[in-house]
Design a protein around this motif. Structure first.
Motif, PDB file in Angstrom:
ATOM      1  N   ALA A 214       0.841  -1.200   0.000  1.00  0.00           N
ATOM      2  CA  ALA A 214       0.000   0.000   0.000  1.00  0.00           C
ATOM      3  C   ALA A 214       0.877   1.250   0.000  1.00  0.00           C
ATOM      4  N   VAL A 215       1.921   1.227   0.833  1.00  0.00           N
ATOM      5  CA  VAL A 215       2.823   2.376   0.917  1.00  0.00           C
ATOM      6  C   VAL A 215       3.567   2.572  -0.404  1.00  0.00           C
ATOM      7  N   LEU A 216       4.005   1.462  -1.003  1.00  0.00           N
ATOM      8  CA  LEU A 216       4.725   1.555  -2.278  1.00  0.00           C
ATOM      9  C   LEU A 216       3.855   2.206  -3.340  1.00  0.00           C
ATOM     10  N   LEU A 217       2.591   1.759  -3.395  1.00  0.00           N
ATOM     11  CA  LEU A 217       1.704   2.311  -4.424  1.00  0.00           C
ATOM     12  C   LEU A 217       1.418   3.786  -4.149  1.00  0.00           C
ATOM     13  N   ALA A 218       1.256   4.121  -2.857  1.00  0.00           N
ATOM     14  CA  ALA A 218       1.051   5.534  -2.520  1.00  0.00           C
ATOM     15  C   ALA A 218       2.248   6.363  -2.957  1.00  0.00           C
ATOM     16  N   ALA A 219       3.445   5.831  -2.691  1.00  0.00           N
ATOM     17  CA  ALA A 219       4.667   6.550  -3.076  1.00  0.00           C
ATOM     18  C   ALA A 219       4.738   6.691  -4.592  1.00  0.00           C
ATOM     19  N   GLN A 220       4.387   5.604  -5.285  1.00  0.00           N
ATOM     20  CA  GLN A 220       4.403   5.638  -6.749  1.00  0.00           C
ATOM     21  C   GLN A 220       3.430   6.690  -7.278  1.00  0.00           C
ATOM     22  N   PHE A 221       2.273   6.760  -6.619  1.00  0.00           N
ATOM     23  CA  PHE A 221       1.266   7.734  -7.042  1.00  0.00           C
ATOM     24  C   PHE A 221       1.802   9.157  -6.885  1.00  0.00           C
ATOM     25  N   VAL A 222       2.409   9.423  -5.714  1.00  0.00           N
ATOM     26  CA  VAL A 222       2.973  10.761  -5.473  1.00  0.00           C
ATOM     27  C   VAL A 222       4.068  11.070  -6.489  1.00  0.00           C
ATOM     28  N   ARG A 223       4.897  10.071  -6.735  1.00  0.00           N
ATOM     29  CA  ARG A 223       6.032  10.242  -7.632  1.00  0.00           C
ATOM     30  C   ARG A 223       5.569  10.622  -9.044  1.00  0.00           C
ATOM     31  N   ARG A 224       4.468   9.998  -9.511  1.00  0.00           N
ATOM     32  CA  ARG A 224       4.017  10.222 -10.879  1.00  0.00           C
ATOM     33  C   ARG A 224       3.023  11.358 -10.985  1.00  0.00           C
ATOM     34  N   SER A 225       2.590  11.893  -9.834  1.00  0.00           N
ATOM     35  CA  SER A 225       1.612  12.974  -9.887  1.00  0.00           C
ATOM     36  C   SER A 225       2.327  14.289 -10.214  1.00  0.00           C
ATOM     37  N   LYS A 226       1.542  15.322 -10.342  1.00  0.00           N
ATOM     38  CA  LYS A 226       2.120  16.643 -10.573  1.00  0.00           C
ATOM     39  C   LYS A 226       3.012  17.042  -9.405  1.00  0.00           C
ATOM     40  N   LEU A 227       2.590  16.640  -8.192  1.00  0.00           N
ATOM     41  CA  LEU A 227       3.376  16.919  -7.003  1.00  0.00           C
ATOM     42  C   LEU A 227       4.780  16.341  -7.127  1.00  0.00           C
ATOM     43  N   GLY A 228       4.855  15.093  -7.628  1.00  0.00           N
ATOM     44  CA  GLY A 228       6.153  14.456  -7.778  1.00  0.00           C
ATOM     45  C   GLY A 228       7.042  15.225  -8.743  1.00  0.00           C
ATOM     46  N   ARG A 229       6.443  15.706  -9.837  1.00  0.00           N
ATOM     47  CA  ARG A 229       7.241  16.465 -10.813  1.00  0.00           C
ATOM     48  C   ARG A 229       7.702  17.785 -10.207  1.00  0.00           C
ATOM     49  N   LEU A 230       6.823  18.387  -9.388  1.00  0.00           N
ATOM     50  CA  LEU A 230       7.212  19.641  -8.740  1.00  0.00           C
ATOM     51  C   LEU A 230       8.362  19.411  -7.765  1.00  0.00           C
ATOM     52  N   LEU A 231       8.308  18.275  -7.063  1.00  0.00           N
ATOM     53  CA  LEU A 231       9.378  17.991  -6.109  1.00  0.00           C
ATOM     54  C   LEU A 231      10.711  17.906  -6.824  1.00  0.00           C
ATOM     55  N   ILE A 232      10.710  17.225  -7.981  1.00  0.00           N
ATOM     56  CA  ILE A 232      11.953  17.106  -8.740  1.00  0.00           C
ATOM     57  C   ILE A 232      12.408  18.486  -9.211  1.00  0.00           C
ATOM     58  N   ALA A 233      11.463  19.283  -9.656  1.00  0.00           N
ATOM     59  CA  ALA A 233      11.819  20.633 -10.100  1.00  0.00           C
ATOM     60  C   ALA A 233      12.411  21.439  -8.945  1.00  0.00           C
ATOM     61  N   MET A 234      11.825  21.266  -7.751  1.00  0.00           N
ATOM     62  CA  MET A 234      12.335  21.988  -6.595  1.00  0.00           C
ATOM     63  C   MET A 234      13.728  21.535  -6.219  1.00  0.00           C
ATOM     64  N   ARG A 235      13.947  20.222  -6.337  1.00  0.00           N
ATOM     65  CA  ARG A 235      15.266  19.693  -6.001  1.00  0.00           C
ATOM     66  C   ARG A 235      16.328  20.314  -6.914  1.00  0.00           C
ATOM     67  N   ASP A 236      15.993  20.446  -8.189  1.00  0.00           N
ATOM     68  CA  ASP A 236      16.998  20.906  -9.144  1.00  0.00           C
ATOM     69  C   ASP A 236      17.072  22.425  -9.246  1.00  0.00           C
ATOM     70  N   GLN A 237      15.962  23.110  -9.212  1.00  0.00           N
ATOM     71  CA  GLN A 237      15.958  24.573  -9.360  1.00  0.00           C
ATOM     72  C   GLN A 237      14.882  25.159  -8.458  1.00  0.00           C
ATOM     73  N   GLU A 238      15.189  25.240  -7.164  1.00  0.00           N
ATOM     74  CA  GLU A 238      14.164  25.644  -6.221  1.00  0.00           C
ATOM     75  C   GLU A 238      13.632  27.045  -6.510  1.00  0.00           C
ATOM     76  N   ASP A 239      14.551  27.957  -6.836  1.00  0.00           N
ATOM     77  CA  ASP A 239      14.123  29.349  -7.026  1.00  0.00           C
ATOM     78  C   ASP A 239      13.154  29.496  -8.190  1.00  0.00           C
ATOM     79  N   ARG A 240      13.405  28.743  -9.262  1.00  0.00           N
ATOM     80  CA  ARG A 240      12.519  28.874 -10.427  1.00  0.00           C
ATOM     81  C   ARG A 240      11.110  28.424 -10.090  1.00  0.00           C
ATOM     82  N   VAL A 241      11.020  27.353  -9.285  1.00  0.00           N
ATOM     83  CA  VAL A 241       9.687  26.892  -8.892  1.00  0.00           C
ATOM     84  C   VAL A 241       9.012  27.966  -8.048  1.00  0.00           C
ATOM     85  N   ARG A 242       9.791  28.581  -7.184  1.00  0.00           N
ATOM     86  CA  ARG A 242       9.223  29.628  -6.327  1.00  0.00           C
ATOM     87  C   ARG A 242       8.757  30.808  -7.182  1.00  0.00           C
TER      88      ARG A 242
END
Lengths: 376, 308
Positions: A214-242
């Motif tokens: 259940a946790v794996l699937l939840a994590a997978q869902f977050v990872r593939r959602s828009k939220l997951g893409r935003l997290l990656i964007a924040m990791r790489d270029q936090e200021d641009r996301v801001r």
């Protein structure tokens, strides 16, 4: 690093194969091959995988390295242990104590009444709620305090580490309330159901495996959602996301709390399967070890985290049974090797080395099959 | 709680407690100075810092045994040679580690943290295999034993004074290196603007390596000083690492004065609270206060004005 296209469904066929493989190993192969004692041991490893999956989201995807995941693992585990301890310390079981009805370590420390904050844990419903709520509330406070002030990177790592140290000292120091350095031990039953028998342990193993999925699937869902893409964007270029108008702190707080909740579930399942909880799973050393589980599996790969956890813990048990002095050297070398040579861990090795060759092999086979078909 | 004591007894207790705090302060300063150079100036997280300290302690232990066995006549003076050897040994190891590990990871601070943690595990195991798992103690020269009676109720241990003197002199030495030498000027230039420093002809790679080595060497001297007030075990370094990092972060990375001020406030707070509470609660409260202040003021007590 993320080369996936934007319009990807939450489970691609390739993911499905990975999940099915892991499910087969956890639910079929392990229970068939392993005797109950070993199965319980692997169940214990899988509880660490909950933490590792949370770390993949926080650290690999979000770029937030928490060195205090043991805190949340421990809080979840302690909540569950408090409930089980209260059930084990019924007045009949503890009749020889000077105050019957309270946990044995409290009696040894001259406490004559149950502390008020132990009281609610006699209810199972409250305990299940607290297992998640206490660590999440705690991580929320830390997250708000840190991310709102734009503390990140190494400072966040150092402060979470300090929090792990503080909690360990506190638990060990207040042994009358927490069981001290031994932790909460001698847990027996869950609602009258003896959790120490082999059949109970096997059942708990399957419950643990199901929760992990259940946790794996939840994590997978977050990872593939828009939220997951935003997290990656924040990791790489936090200021641009801001600058694009997103509230960066909120996303970070969310993923940090999610990681804490995963770790807490793992901690509670740990207590149920292993039968005790102690500060040695809260402090700095276990917290950093949990990071290496995620790193070995591949910090970006959710499934990799489970494989990494299994592999590292299996190696730890095997090595420390036969060569205890080698284990620490091996673990140290593993930390260095993963950072220097395999920054994407097992998942990286799989994606770069194994998979292309496998694909080539399969394609050749299918080509060969295609060539032979017309000839017939 | 004070009614049981007379005024002079209370004065003596506070004086002794304050002095205990000063010794703790010296210990913190010694530990933190090396880290203030490495973390403060270079931004490298060295989780193996404690193990570099322990290396210095073990070097001192070896030398004290050597002097006791072969040249007992000079035994009272061995400690000064031991400090030098500790500096050289830890510094040399630091040089090696920078070359093998750290220089590849300057752009990945979190990975440096994990790699140096791995290094610290390896070093711990090596110490355990070589020196045994038990703690070892150093024979202290006679002149360092005993204590100075200040009044008839206040006594000050000589080794404590020695550690304090050492902390002050090493702080001054580090200050001179950082702010009065050519090397220090280069280090600060690189900290301010690496590209510009490179452009004006500073050998940044070499300066980085020397900075790391000197930071490790200072840690070795700190470890050497510790043998005067306590024993050394393979995992002793790990116990200090969180305290040390908090001292440096609390002081404000990059500020030497901040490091010293934060070491002073943390140590005094802890030793005064130890008188009222149990040792573990005093430590919990001190660390918790520091963490809370850091959450409110993440840049620490003292900050450098930098254009980033």
């Amino acid at each position: 690093m993320n080369t996936t296209s934007f319009k990807q469904s939450f489970l691609t066929p390739r993911d499905m194969i990975g999940y099915a493989l892991l499910a087969a190993v956890i639910f079929v192969i392990f229970p068939l091959l392993l005797e109950p004692f070993r199965l319980n041991l692997f169940g214990k490893y899988l509880t660490y995988a909950f933490v590792a999956v949370g770390l993949v989201l926080c650290w690999g995807v979000g770029g937030i390295l928490s060195l205090g995941q043991g805190v949340f693992f421990g809080l979840g585990g302690y909540c569950m242990a408090m409930f089980l301890k209260l059930e084990a310390s019924s007045p009949e079981n503890t009749a020889i104590q000077s105050t019957p009805g309270i946990p044995d370590f409290m009696d040894w420390n001259q406490l004559s009444a149950l502390p008020w904050w132990w009281e609610p844990f006699s209810s199972f419903g409250f305990t299940l709620f607290a297992v998640i709520a206490v660590p999440v509330a705690f991580s929320y406070i830390i997250g708000v305090a840190m991310f709102r002030r734009r503390v990140g990177g190494v400072y966040f790592a150092i402060i979470t580490q300090a929090i792990a140290a503080i909690l360990t000292i506190l638990i060990i120091g207040q042994q009358g309330f927490t069981g001290g350095v031994n932790g909460i031990t001698d847990l027996r039953t869950l609602h009258g159901w003896d959790i120490r028998t082999d059949s109970a342990k096997t059942l708990l193993y399957f419950v643990n495996g199901t929760l992990l999925f259940a946790v794996l699937l939840a994590a997978q869902f977050v990872r593939r959602s828009k939220l997951g893409r935003l997290l990656i964007a924040m990791r790489d270029q936090e200021d641009r996301v801001r600058f694009s108008g997103y509230d960066v702190a909120n996303f970070k707080i969310f993923v940090f709390c999610l990681g804490a909740a995963f770790a807490a579930i793992g901690g509670a399942m740990f207590t149920l399967q292993v039968g005790f909880m102690s500060p040695s799973f809260v402090g700095i050393v276990p917290s950093i070890e949990m990071v290496i589980f995620a790193a070995v599996g591949g910090r970006l790969s959710i499934l990799g985290a489970v494989w990494g956890t299994l592999l590292v813990n299996w190696a730890k048990t095997t090595l420390s049974e036969s060569f205890p002095e080698l284990w620490l050297l091996g673990l140290g070398a593993l930390f260095i090797a993963v950072v220097m040579a395999f920054p994407n861990g097992l998942a990286g090795v799989w994606a770069e080395q194994v998979e292309p060759r496998l694909m080539k092999l399969l394609r050749r086979d299918s080509k060969a099959a295609a060539q032979t078909t017309p000839a017939e | 709680m004070f009614s049981d004591y007379t005024a002079s007894e209370l004065g003596a207790i506070f004086a002794m407690q304050g002095f205990a705090g000063l010794i703790l302060f010296s210990v913190f300063v010694l530990m933190a100075l090396g880290l203030a150079i490495i973390f403060g100036q270079m931004g490298v997280i060295n989780m193996a810092h404690g193990e570099f300290m322990i290396l210095g302690a073990y070097v001192t232990y070896l030398l004290s045994n050597f002097f006791a066995d072969y040249i007992p006549a000079l035994f009272s003076m061995y400690f000064f040679l031991a400090m030098l050897c500790a500096f050289v040994a830890s510094g040399a190891l630091g040089l090696l580690v920078e070359w093998a590990l750290i220089r590849h990871l300057y752009k990945r601070p979190l990975d440096t943290l994990l790699a140096t943690w791995g290094l610290s595990l390896i070093l711990q195991q090596i110490y355990r295999s070589v020196f045994g798992a038990r703690e070892v103690g150093v024979t202290i020269p006679d002149w360092m034993m005993g204590s100075l009676p200040l009044t008839d109720m206040i006594e000050i241990p000589i080794n404590g004074i020695f550690v304090m003197v050492l902390a002050v002199s090493i702080s001054i030495a580090v200050y001179v290196m950082m702010y009065r030498s050519r090397w220090g000027q280069q280090v600060r230039a690189i900290n301010n603007n690496r590209q510009m420093a490179d452009a004006v002809g500073i050998n940044t790679a070499w300066t980085d390596r020397m900075t790391f080595a000197i930071g490790c060497g200072v840690a070795g001297v700190a470890g050497s000083a510790f043998t005067m007030i306590g024993s050394t075990g393979p995992t002793a370094g790990q116990q200090y690492i969180v305290d040390t990092f908090l001292v440096v972060v609390f002081g404000g990375a990059g500020s030497l004065l901040g490091t010293i001020a934060s070491a002073f406030s943390i140590s005094q707070a802890q030793s005064i609270m130890e008188f009222f509470l149990s040792g573990s609660m005093a430590k919990v409260l001190t660390l918790l206060t520091v963490v809370c202040i850091l959450m409110l003021r993440p840049q620490g007590l003292f900050t450098l004005k930098l254009r980033k």
